[in-house]
Design a protein around this motif. Structure first.
Motif, PDB file in Angstrom:
ATOM      1  N   TYR A  39     -15.097  -0.758   8.597  1.00 20.64           N
ATOM      2  CA  TYR A  39     -13.983  -1.662   8.324  1.00 20.64           C
ATOM      3  C   TYR A  39     -14.009  -2.214   6.891  1.00 20.64           C
ATOM      4  CZ  TYR A  39     -11.657  -1.163  12.690  1.00 20.64           C
ATOM      5  OH  TYR A  39     -10.958  -0.626  13.743  1.00 20.64           O
ATOM      6  N   ALA A  40     -15.181  -2.303   6.295  1.00 20.90           N
ATOM      7  CA  ALA A  40     -15.247  -2.648   4.866  1.00 20.90           C
ATOM      8  C   ALA A  40     -14.529  -1.567   4.067  1.00 20.90           C
ATOM      9  CB  ALA A  40     -16.695  -2.789   4.419  1.00 20.90           C
ATOM     10  N   MET A  41     -14.784  -0.309   4.413  1.00 21.34           N
ATOM     11  CA  MET A  41     -14.126   0.810   3.733  1.00 21.34           C
ATOM     12  C   MET A  41     -12.619   0.792   3.991  1.00 21.34           C
ATOM     13  SD  MET A  41     -16.997   3.682   4.699  1.00 21.34           S
ATOM     14  CE  MET A  41     -16.654   4.968   3.503  1.00 21.34           C
ATOM     15  N   PHE A  42     -12.246   0.536   5.222  1.00 21.97           N
ATOM     16  CA  PHE A  42     -10.830   0.495   5.599  1.00 21.97           C
ATOM     17  C   PHE A  42     -10.082  -0.593   4.815  1.00 21.97           C
ATOM     18  CE2 PHE A  42      -7.537  -1.455   8.231  1.00 21.97           C
ATOM     19  CZ  PHE A  42      -6.688  -0.370   8.451  1.00 21.97           C
ATOM     20  N   HIS A  43     -10.674  -1.772   4.731  1.00 24.20           N
ATOM     21  CA  HIS A  43      -9.986  -2.876   4.055  1.00 24.20           C
ATOM     22  C   HIS A  43      -9.890  -2.669   2.544  1.00 24.20           C
ATOM     23  CE1 HIS A  43     -10.704  -5.134   7.892  1.00 24.20           C
ATOM     24  NE2 HIS A  43      -9.424  -5.283   7.685  1.00 24.20           N
ATOM     25  N   ILE A  44     -10.918  -2.108   1.921  1.00 24.49           N
ATOM     26  CA  ILE A  44     -10.820  -1.876   0.476  1.00 24.49           C
ATOM     27  C   ILE A  44      -9.838  -0.737   0.199  1.00 24.49           C
ATOM     28  CG2 ILE A  44     -12.732  -0.255   0.137  1.00 24.49           C
ATOM     29  CD1 ILE A  44     -11.930  -3.237  -2.152  1.00 24.49           C
ATOM     30  N   ALA A  45      -9.766   0.261   1.084  1.00 25.39           N
ATOM     31  CA  ALA A  45      -8.774   1.338   0.928  1.00 25.39           C
ATOM     32  C   ALA A  45      -7.361   0.776   1.077  1.00 25.39           C
ATOM     33  CB  ALA A  45      -9.026   2.450   1.946  1.00 25.39           C
ATOM     34  N   THR A  46      -7.178  -0.142   2.010  1.00 24.47           N
ATOM     35  CA  THR A  46      -5.892  -0.809   2.180  1.00 24.47           C
ATOM     36  C   THR A  46      -5.534  -1.580   0.912  1.00 24.47           C
ATOM     37  OG1 THR A  46      -6.229  -0.995   4.576  1.00 24.47           O
ATOM     38  CG2 THR A  46      -4.619  -2.496   3.590  1.00 24.47           C
ATOM     39  N   ALA A  47      -6.520  -2.257   0.335  1.00 26.09           N
ATOM     40  CA  ALA A  47      -6.289  -3.007  -0.912  1.00 26.09           C
ATOM     41  C   ALA A  47      -5.901  -2.071  -2.049  1.00 26.09           C
ATOM     42  CB  ALA A  47      -7.543  -3.805  -1.282  1.00 26.09           C
ATOM     43  N   LEU A  48      -6.580  -0.940  -2.153  1.00 23.15           N
ATOM     44  CA  LEU A  48      -6.277  -0.012  -3.244  1.00 23.15           C
ATOM     45  C   LEU A  48      -4.852   0.516  -3.123  1.00 23.15           C
ATOM     46  CD1 LEU A  48      -6.982   1.597  -5.751  1.00 23.15           C
ATOM     47  CD2 LEU A  48      -8.176   3.246  -4.290  1.00 23.15           C
ATOM     48  N   LEU A  49      -4.459   0.965  -1.948  1.00 23.64           N
ATOM     49  CA  LEU A  49      -3.073   1.420  -1.786  1.00 23.64           C
ATOM     50  C   LEU A  49      -2.096   0.270  -2.000  1.00 23.64           C
ATOM     51  CD1 LEU A  49      -3.307   3.900   1.220  1.00 23.64           C
ATOM     52  CD2 LEU A  49      -2.900   4.444  -1.188  1.00 23.64           C
ATOM     53  N   GLY A  50      -2.455  -0.903  -1.504  1.00 28.23           N
ATOM     54  CA  GLY A  50      -1.597  -2.069  -1.706  1.00 28.23           C
ATOM     55  C   GLY A  50      -1.410  -2.424  -3.168  1.00 28.23           C
ATOM     56  N   SER A  51      -2.421  -2.150  -3.976  1.00 31.87           N
ATOM     57  CA  SER A  51      -2.331  -2.474  -5.403  1.00 31.87           C
ATOM     58  C   SER A  51      -1.275  -1.639  -6.119  1.00 31.87           C
ATOM     59  CB  SER A  51      -3.692  -2.306  -6.080  1.00 31.87           C
ATOM     60  OG  SER A  51      -4.033  -0.937  -6.213  1.00 31.87           O
ATOM     61  N   ILE A  52      -0.844  -0.534  -5.493  1.00 32.73           N
ATOM     62  CA  ILE A  52       0.237   0.269  -6.058  1.00 32.73           C
ATOM     63  C   ILE A  52       1.487   0.219  -5.179  1.00 32.73           C
ATOM     64  CG2 ILE A  52      -1.253   1.790  -7.415  1.00 32.73           C
ATOM     65  CD1 ILE A  52      -0.942   3.905  -5.168  1.00 32.73           C
ATOM     66  N   GLY A  53       1.532  -0.778  -4.274  1.00 33.45           N
ATOM     67  CA  GLY A  53       2.729  -1.023  -3.475  1.00 33.45           C
ATOM     68  C   GLY A  53       2.924  -0.085  -2.301  1.00 33.45           C
ATOM     69  N   ILE A  54       1.841   0.438  -1.763  1.00 36.56           N
ATOM     70  CA  ILE A  54       1.938   1.366  -0.629  1.00 36.56           C
ATOM     71  C   ILE A  54       1.180   0.795   0.563  1.00 36.56           C
ATOM     72  CG2 ILE A  54       1.281   3.655   0.226  1.00 36.56           C
ATOM     73  CD1 ILE A  54       1.741   4.693  -2.602  1.00 36.56           C
ATOM     74  N   ARG A  55       1.787   0.931   1.734  1.00 35.06           N
ATOM     75  CA  ARG A  55       1.142   0.538   2.989  1.00 35.06           C
ATOM     76  C   ARG A  55       1.058   1.735   3.919  1.00 35.06           C
ATOM     77  NH1 ARG A  55       2.568  -5.428   5.163  1.00 35.06           N
ATOM     78  NH2 ARG A  55       0.575  -5.104   6.180  1.00 35.06           N
ATOM     79  N   ALA A  56       0.035   1.714   4.741  1.00 36.67           N
ATOM     80  CA  ALA A  56      -0.153   2.747   5.760  1.00 36.67           C
ATOM     81  C   ALA A  56      -0.311   2.049   7.105  1.00 36.67           C
ATOM     82  CB  ALA A  56      -1.374   3.590   5.435  1.00 36.67           C
ATOM     83  N   ARG A  57       0.292   2.616   8.119  1.00 36.18           N
ATOM     84  CA  ARG A  57       0.261   1.994   9.457  1.00 36.18           C
ATOM     85  C   ARG A  57      -0.948   2.399  10.290  1.00 36.18           C
ATOM     86  NH1 ARG A  57       5.177  -0.491  10.339  1.00 36.18           N
ATOM     87  NH2 ARG A  57       6.945   0.446   9.284  1.00 36.18           N
ATOM     88  N   THR A  58      -1.569   3.544  10.005  1.00 38.08           N
ATOM     89  CA  THR A  58      -2.687   4.019  10.819  1.00 38.08           C
ATOM     90  C   THR A  58      -3.898   4.314   9.940  1.00 38.08           C
ATOM     91  OG1 THR A  58      -2.133   6.374  10.653  1.00 38.08           O
ATOM     92  CG2 THR A  58      -1.059   5.125  12.433  1.00 38.08           C
TER      93      THR A  58
END
Length: 190
Positions: free
Chosen positions: A77-96
């Motif tokens: 989940y540490a990996m999941f949350h930082i990956a979410t942050a990285l995509l979020g930093s370029i304005g992208i979200r993923a649902r799964t």
């Protein structure tokens, strides 16, 4: 993953709305970074408790208590949350989880543009993520699924420490990329 197969997966995720643009999501990036760091601390804490008899005694925990499965879960989940942050930093979200990992690989390993967002246009070419990081996240996800849902499978300390090491390196690397993206943006900070 093979580029052609990955492209097909990404196209499906985009069509189904599993990956989408969210211009406001970048405001949440600091929270996801903090959550990733929190999960790393939790994984380390659980590991220390699992391997230290004196700590177990001080907490009234039985000597045979081992929670290496939760070290893996928190590490993933540490990996999941930082990956979410990285995509979020370029304005992208993923649902799964799957679409998140695929989007990360597509955008940062293969350097293909997921979506033509304003943020993506403004980031520097400094973004780079080696494929080994994606492979380690897939490994962690697989181990997390096993640790989380399989009661009959004993999780070894060796497996837990491997995933924890992957997670520490992964979080550090992706945080570094987020900071380089931040530098490429004008007026935005995390």
């Amino acid at each position: 993953m093979k580029k052609d197969l990955l492209k097909l997966k990404i196209d499906g995720y985009l069509k189904d709305g599993d990956i989408y643009e969210d211009k406001n999501f970048s405001s949440l990036v600091p929270y996801y970074i903090n959550k990733a760091r929190h999960n790393l601390l939790t994984a380390n804490l659980i590991n220390k408790i699992s391997e230290n008899v004196q700590t177990k005694h001080s907490l009234s925990i039985p000597d045979d208590y081992m929670a290496f499965d939760w070290v893996i879960v928190a590490g993933y989940y540490a990996m999941f949350h930082i990956a979410t942050a990285l995509l979020g930093s370029i304005g992208i979200r993923a649902r799964t989880h799957e679409s998140l990992i695929s989007a990360l690989e597509y955008q940062f390993v293969n350097k293909q543009t997921l979506l033509e967002t304003e943020l993506i246009k403004n980031i520097s070419e400094a973004k780079n993520l080696e494929e080994q990081y994606i492979n380690k996240m897939w490994t962690a996800k697989s181990k997390r699924t096993l640790a989380h849902y399989k009661a009959e499978k004993e999780i070894s300390q060796k497996d837990a420490l491997k995933i924890l090491d992957y997670a520490i390196n992964f979080v550090d690397k992706l945080h570094e990329i987020i900071l380089s993206i931040e530098k490429g943006k004008s007026g935005l900070s995390f």
